[in-house]
Design an enzyme around this catalytic site. Structure first.
Site, PDB file in Angstrom:
ATOM      1  N   HIS A   1       0.835  -1.201   0.000  1.00  0.00           N
ATOM      2  CA  HIS A   1       0.000   0.000   0.000  1.00  0.00           C
ATOM      3  C   HIS A   1       0.871   1.253   0.000  1.00  0.00           C
ATOM      4  O   HIS A   1       2.087   1.172   0.215  1.00  0.00           O
ATOM      5  CB  HIS A   1      -0.943   0.009   1.217  1.00  0.00           C
TER       6      HIS A   1
HETATM    7  P1  TYD Z   1      -2.286  -3.864   7.165  1.00  0.00           P
HETATM    8  O1  TYD Z   1      -2.166  -2.391   6.971  1.00  0.00           O
HETATM    9  O2  TYD Z   1      -2.920  -4.650   6.081  1.00  0.00           O
HETATM   10  O3  TYD Z   1      -0.857  -4.477   7.506  1.00  0.00           O
HETATM   11  P2  TYD Z   1       0.464  -4.438   6.616  1.00  0.00           P
HETATM   12  O4  TYD Z   1       0.291  -3.336   5.637  1.00  0.00           O
HETATM   13  O5  TYD Z   1       1.560  -4.197   7.579  1.00  0.00           O
HETATM   14  O6  TYD Z   1       0.619  -5.765   5.943  1.00  0.00           O
HETATM   15  O7  TYD Z   1      -3.049  -4.094   8.539  1.00  0.00           O
HETATM   16  C1  TYD Z   1      -3.472  -5.376   8.929  1.00  0.00           C
HETATM   17  C2  TYD Z   1      -4.733  -5.204   9.738  1.00  0.00           C
HETATM   18  O8  TYD Z   1      -4.454  -4.500  10.944  1.00  0.00           O
HETATM   19  C3  TYD Z   1      -5.806  -4.447   8.998  1.00  0.00           C
HETATM   20  O9  TYD Z   1      -7.065  -5.053   9.295  1.00  0.00           O
HETATM   21  C4  TYD Z   1      -5.776  -3.073   9.620  1.00  0.00           C
HETATM   22  C5  TYD Z   1      -5.287  -3.355  11.035  1.00  0.00           C
HETATM   23  N1  TYD Z   1      -4.518  -2.266  11.636  1.00  0.00           N
HETATM   24  C6  TYD Z   1      -5.046  -1.569  12.705  1.00  0.00           C
HETATM   25  O10 TYD Z   1      -6.185  -1.828  13.154  1.00  0.00           O
HETATM   26  N2  TYD Z   1      -4.310  -0.576  13.267  1.00  0.00           N
HETATM   27  C7  TYD Z   1      -3.078  -0.249  12.824  1.00  0.00           C
HETATM   28  O11 TYD Z   1      -2.414   0.669  13.384  1.00  0.00           O
HETATM   29  C8  TYD Z   1      -2.537  -0.981  11.714  1.00  0.00           C
HETATM   30  C9  TYD Z   1      -1.175  -0.656  11.161  1.00  0.00           C
HETATM   31  C10 TYD Z   1      -3.292  -1.977  11.144  1.00  0.00           C
END
Ligand code: TYD
Length: 145
Positions: free
Chosen positions: A62
């Site tokens: 992302h």
């Molecule tokens: P995601 O952004 O997909 O993780 P990465 O990009 O590191 O692979 O986040 C995974 C899940 O966690 C998604 O459902 C959103 C949640 N999340 C939160 O609730 N709070 C946060 O601060 C972060 C970073 C993610």
């Protein structure tokens, strides 16, 4: 709207590897690194960390419209694959006293996590899903095609 304009224009050369001060114990008791307000180019409003990541997993995938962040391999190592819509760069993080500062508007994927590695993320805003661009084609459009 200034953040959005910057995100649109930010290129990979705005990504910066910074030194985090390291205090080595004179009696051989190991190292201590410290991040203070003036260590980073933004104010930290949230901290999260990735751990127990399988070596074949990819995290991230992302870009952010406004959020800035600093990633630190506080344990082990991983690769950060960066893209600005035109150019790609891979940075290997494996030192707890190095921080990768990623401005807004940069696509990132985190890969090749070593066993037991921990990725610490220091970020400039509270969690807000509307700040994410999670589709690479949408990201390229956001960057101007
Ligand atoms: P995601 O952004 O997909 O993780 P990465 O990009 O590191 O692979 O986040 C995974 C899940 O966690 C998604 O459902 C959103 C949640 N999340 C939160 O609730 N709070 C946060 O601060 C972060 C970073 C993610």
């Amino acid at each position: 709207m200034a953040g959005i304009t910057n995100a649109n224009l930010n290129s990979i050369d705005k990504v910066e590897l910074i030194n985090i001060p390291k205090i080595s114990d004179p009696e051989g008791r190991g190292n201590l690194s410290v991040i203070e307000n003036n260590t980073l180019p933004f104010e930290v409003r949230r901290v999260y960390y990735l751990y127990d990541v399988p070596s074949d997993a990819s995290r991230g995938g992302h870009a952010h419209i406004a959020l800035e962040q600093c990633l630190v391999a506080v344990s082990g190592s991983f690769d950060v694959v960066l893209h600005d819509g035109k150019n790609k760069k891979i940075i290997h993080l494996n030192k707890p006293n190095k921080g990768l500062v990623i401005p807004s508007g940069i696509w990132r994927e985190l890969e090749n996590f070593s066993s037991g590695s921990v990725c610490l993320a220091l970020v400039s805003a509270v969690y807000d899903e509307s700040d994410y661009i999670r589709n690479f084609e949408s990201f390229k459009l956001f960057k101007g095609g």
